[in-house]
Design a protein around this motif. Structure first.
Motif, PDB file in Angstrom:
ATOM      1  N   GLN A   1       0.826  -1.201   0.000  1.00 30.94           N
ATOM      2  CA  GLN A   1       0.000   0.000   0.000  1.00 30.94           C
ATOM      3  C   GLN A   1       0.865   1.258   0.000  1.00 30.94           C
ATOM      4  O   GLN A   1       0.580   2.215  -0.727  1.00 30.94           O
ATOM      5  CB  GLN A   1      -0.931   0.010   1.212  1.00 30.94           C
ATOM      6  N   ALA A   2       1.932   1.248   0.796  1.00 30.65           N
ATOM      7  CA  ALA A   2       2.831   2.400   0.856  1.00 30.65           C
ATOM      8  C   ALA A   2       3.483   2.650  -0.506  1.00 30.65           C
ATOM      9  O   ALA A   2       3.603   3.800  -0.949  1.00 30.65           O
ATOM     10  CB  ALA A   2       3.891   2.198   1.930  1.00 30.65           C
ATOM     11  N   LEU A   3       3.888   1.595  -1.190  1.00 29.14           N
ATOM     12  CA  LEU A   3       4.480   1.728  -2.525  1.00 29.14           C
ATOM     13  C   LEU A   3       3.467   2.311  -3.508  1.00 29.14           C
ATOM     14  O   LEU A   3       3.784   3.241  -4.253  1.00 29.14           O
ATOM     15  CB  LEU A   3       4.986   0.380  -3.031  1.00 29.14           C
ATOM     16  N   GLU A   4       2.265   1.786  -3.493  1.00 31.64           N
ATOM     17  CA  GLU A   4       1.251   2.277  -4.431  1.00 31.64           C
ATOM     18  C   GLU A   4       0.903   3.733  -4.153  1.00 31.64           C
ATOM     19  O   GLU A   4       0.691   4.503  -5.082  1.00 31.64           O
ATOM     20  CB  GLU A   4       0.017   1.376  -4.391  1.00 31.64           C
ATOM     21  N   GLN A   5       0.879   4.129  -2.885  1.00 34.40           N
ATOM     22  CA  GLN A   5       0.620   5.527  -2.543  1.00 34.40           C
ATOM     23  C   GLN A   5       1.750   6.424  -3.041  1.00 34.40           C
ATOM     24  O   GLN A   5       1.508   7.495  -3.585  1.00 34.40           O
ATOM     25  CB  GLN A   5       0.441   5.690  -1.030  1.00 34.40           C
TER      26      GLN A   5
ATOM     27  N   LYS B   1      15.951   5.095  -7.641  1.00 36.95           N
ATOM     28  CA  LYS B   1      15.899   6.487  -7.168  1.00 36.95           C
ATOM     29  C   LYS B   1      14.490   6.866  -6.719  1.00 36.95           C
ATOM     30  O   LYS B   1      13.509   6.337  -7.224  1.00 36.95           O
ATOM     31  CB  LYS B   1      16.302   7.444  -8.301  1.00 36.95           C
ATOM     32  N   ASP B   2      14.434   7.801  -5.809  1.00 37.63           N
ATOM     33  CA  ASP B   2      13.207   8.516  -5.447  1.00 37.63           C
ATOM     34  C   ASP B   2      12.142   7.712  -4.704  1.00 37.63           C
ATOM     35  O   ASP B   2      11.075   8.250  -4.448  1.00 37.63           O
ATOM     36  CB  ASP B   2      12.560   9.177  -6.679  1.00 37.63           C
ATOM     37  N   ILE B   3      12.388   6.455  -4.404  1.00 34.65           N
ATOM     38  CA  ILE B   3      11.436   5.717  -3.571  1.00 34.65           C
ATOM     39  C   ILE B   3      12.213   5.137  -2.398  1.00 34.65           C
ATOM     40  O   ILE B   3      13.083   4.284  -2.566  1.00 34.65           O
ATOM     41  CB  ILE B   3      10.703   4.610  -4.347  1.00 34.65           C
ATOM     42  N   ASP B   4      11.900   5.659  -1.221  1.00 32.90           N
ATOM     43  CA  ASP B   4      12.588   5.254   0.004  1.00 32.90           C
ATOM     44  C   ASP B   4      11.527   5.100   1.088  1.00 32.90           C
ATOM     45  O   ASP B   4      11.121   6.082   1.706  1.00 32.90           O
ATOM     46  CB  ASP B   4      13.624   6.313   0.381  1.00 32.90           C
ATOM     47  N   ILE B   5      11.062   3.878   1.284  1.00 29.43           N
ATOM     48  CA  ILE B   5       9.987   3.622   2.242  1.00 29.43           C
ATOM     49  C   ILE B   5      10.508   2.743   3.365  1.00 29.43           C
ATOM     50  O   ILE B   5      11.173   1.740   3.125  1.00 29.43           O
ATOM     51  CB  ILE B   5       8.779   2.958   1.551  1.00 29.43           C
ATOM     52  N   THR B   6      10.191   3.143   4.585  1.00 26.37           N
ATOM     53  CA  THR B   6      10.543   2.364   5.770  1.00 26.37           C
ATOM     54  C   THR B   6       9.264   2.086   6.542  1.00 26.37           C
ATOM     55  O   THR B   6       8.456   2.975   6.762  1.00 26.37           O
ATOM     56  CB  THR B   6      11.530   3.142   6.668  1.00 26.37           C
ATOM     57  N   MET B   7       9.077   0.841   6.917  1.00 24.49           N
ATOM     58  CA  MET B   7       7.940   0.442   7.752  1.00 24.49           C
ATOM     59  C   MET B   7       8.498   0.162   9.153  1.00 24.49           C
ATOM     60  O   MET B   7       9.712   0.106   9.348  1.00 24.49           O
ATOM     61  CB  MET B   7       7.260  -0.802   7.183  1.00 24.49           C
ATOM     62  N   TYR B   8       7.607  -0.041  10.109  1.00 25.88           N
ATOM     63  CA  TYR B   8       8.037  -0.297  11.476  1.00 25.88           C
ATOM     64  C   TYR B   8       7.434  -1.593  11.992  1.00 25.88           C
ATOM     65  O   TYR B   8       6.224  -1.788  11.909  1.00 25.88           O
ATOM     66  CB  TYR B   8       7.653   0.867  12.398  1.00 25.88           C
ATOM     67  N   ARG B   9       8.306  -2.456  12.495  1.00 22.90           N
ATOM     68  CA  ARG B   9       7.864  -3.680  13.160  1.00 22.90           C
ATOM     69  C   ARG B   9       7.722  -3.320  14.629  1.00 22.90           C
ATOM     70  O   ARG B   9       8.652  -2.796  15.238  1.00 22.90           O
ATOM     71  CB  ARG B   9       8.909  -4.777  12.961  1.00 22.90           C
ATOM     72  N   GLN B  10       6.538  -3.592  15.200  1.00 23.96           N
ATOM     73  CA  GLN B  10       6.270  -3.182  16.571  1.00 23.96           C
ATOM     74  C   GLN B  10       5.609  -4.305  17.348  1.00 23.96           C
ATOM     75  O   GLN B  10       4.858  -5.094  16.778  1.00 23.96           O
ATOM     76  CB  GLN B  10       5.341  -1.965  16.591  1.00 23.96           C
ATOM     77  N   VAL B  11       5.892  -4.327  18.645  1.00 22.81           N
ATOM     78  CA  VAL B  11       5.232  -5.272  19.544  1.00 22.81           C
ATOM     79  C   VAL B  11       4.709  -4.485  20.736  1.00 22.81           C
ATOM     80  O   VAL B  11       5.444  -3.705  21.355  1.00 22.81           O
ATOM     81  CB  VAL B  11       6.203  -6.378  20.042  1.00 22.81           C
ATOM     82  N   PHE B  12       3.419  -4.671  21.004  1.00 30.97           N
ATOM     83  CA  PHE B  12       2.758  -4.034  22.140  1.00 30.97           C
ATOM     84  C   PHE B  12       2.161  -5.117  23.017  1.00 30.97           C
ATOM     85  O   PHE B  12       1.866  -6.213  22.551  1.00 30.97           O
ATOM     86  CB  PHE B  12       1.581  -3.156  21.660  1.00 30.97           C
ATOM     87  N   TYR B  13       1.951  -4.793  24.278  1.00 32.02           N
ATOM     88  CA  TYR B  13       1.133  -5.650  25.122  1.00 32.02           C
ATOM     89  C   TYR B  13       0.302  -4.757  26.025  1.00 32.02           C
ATOM     90  O   TYR B  13       0.632  -3.599  26.255  1.00 32.02           O
ATOM     91  CB  TYR B  13       1.975  -6.654  25.925  1.00 32.02           C
TER      92      TYR B  13
END
Length: 168
Positions: A79-83, A137-149
């Motif tokens: 989704q982030a890439l398509e956006q 070039k020009d596409i630099d996307i970082t996602m976040y792996r998260q753990v909550f409790y």
């Protein structure tokens, strides 16, 4: 009611400039404790013998017509890439959509297409020379792996081990 919640959530997006701030605010509001957060770059990849492998500063237009093996549309990094592409009035038409990243990697190794995957999914293959990271070039996307409790719930030894494993 729902309207107030939506207004609060919209305000949250406006007030918080990055993922860390947003998730910290949400955690406080929902009585959750964030125990791990790790940035995960998402990258374009191909087989090492693919025609664009090893090329520097690849223009986005050069990859758009390549056969793409992508995860299903509901994957957050897809989704982030398509956006990101939509901001530049560009789109991708994958030849394969699959939720199984192991199968996508197998298809990549045939040398007939590209993909866009989190680095942690392909890191070992890149190190072993089985998959190549493309320098787009020009596409630099970082996602976040998260753990909550939940802060009011007991954390079992198994949960502690899981969190420890996730931090690796």
């Amino acid at each position: 009611g729902d309207r107030e919640k939506n207004e609060r959530d919209e305000g949250l997006g406006q007030r918080c400039g990055n993922m860390n701030e947003k998730t910290d605010v949400l955690a406080r509001r929902t009585n959750m404790t964030k125990v791990m957060e790790k940035a995960e770059p998402v990258i374009f990849v191909s087989a090492p013998n693919y025609k664009l492998a090893g090329k520097k500063n690849i223009e986005v237009e050069e990859i758009l017509n390549a056969p793409f093996y992508l995860t299903e549309r509901n994957a957050n990094y897809r989704q982030a890439l398509e956006q990101e592409l939509a901001l530049h009035k560009q789109t991708l038409s994958p030849v394969l959509e699959c939720s199984d990243t192991a199968f996508i990697k197998k298809m990549l190794k045939t040398g007939k297409g590209l993909s866009y995957l989190p680095l942690f999914v392909v890191q070992k293959d890149i190190e072993e020379g089985k998959i190549a990271k493309l320098d787009v070039k020009d596409i630099d996307i970082t996602m976040y792996r998260q753990v909550f409790y939940h802060a009011n719930k007991y954390m079992t030894k198994e949960m502690e081990k899981f969190v420890e494993y996730c931090r690796l």
